[in-house]
Design a protein around this motif. Structure first.
Motif, PDB file in Angstrom:
ATOM      1  N   UNK A   3       0.738  -1.247  -0.028  1.00 23.47           N
ATOM      2  CA  UNK A   3      -0.002  -0.105   0.235  1.00 23.47           C
ATOM      3  C   UNK A   3       0.652   1.240   0.017  1.00 23.47           C
ATOM      4  N   UNK A   4       0.483   2.320  -0.896  1.00 21.06           N
ATOM      5  CA  UNK A   4       1.058   3.469  -0.814  1.00 21.06           C
ATOM      6  C   UNK A   4       0.286   4.507  -0.820  1.00 21.06           C
ATOM      7  N   UNK A   5       0.719   5.725  -0.137  1.00 16.84           N
ATOM      8  CA  UNK A   5      -0.189   6.905  -0.132  1.00 16.84           C
ATOM      9  C   UNK A   5       0.642   8.256  -0.382  1.00 16.84           C
ATOM     10  N   UNK A   6      -0.176   9.197  -0.800  1.00 17.12           N
ATOM     11  CA  UNK A   6       0.545  10.615  -0.818  1.00 17.12           C
ATOM     12  C   UNK A   6      -0.631  11.588  -0.504  1.00 17.12           C
ATOM     13  N   UNK A   7       0.077  12.734  -0.146  1.00 20.13           N
ATOM     14  CA  UNK A   7      -0.877  13.848   0.066  1.00 20.13           C
ATOM     15  C   UNK A   7      -0.251  14.985  -0.894  1.00 20.13           C
ATOM     16  N   UNK A   8      -1.346  15.319  -1.656  1.00 19.52           N
ATOM     17  CA  UNK A   8      -0.866  16.355  -2.562  1.00 19.52           C
ATOM     18  C   UNK A   8      -1.656  17.826  -2.583  1.00 19.52           C
ATOM     19  N   UNK A   9      -1.096  18.973  -3.215  1.00 23.07           N
ATOM     20  CA  UNK A   9      -1.803  20.105  -3.526  1.00 23.07           C
ATOM     21  C   UNK A   9      -1.711  20.139  -4.988  1.00 23.07           C
TER      22      UNK A   9
END
Length: 52
Positions: A3-9
């Protein structure tokens, strides 16, 4: 499966529409490829309006 995750604008424009918001992304990786993925928008209504 990993599982991978990211927070982006993100900012984007298309067909006269503008997008400027925070997104969360999560994905399950299998064999170095995305097997499943999800997007969570800080403003789901605005995100849907941009994509429609």
């Amino acid at each position: 499966m990993t599982t991978r995750g990211a927070l982006l604008h993100v900012t984007a424009s298309r067909e006269g529409k503008e997008l400027d918001m925070d997104l969360g992304l999560a994905s399950h990786m299998r064999d170095s490829k995305i097997a499943e993925g999800w997007v969570v928008a800080a403003d789901p209504t605005g995100y849907d309006a941009f994509r429609s």
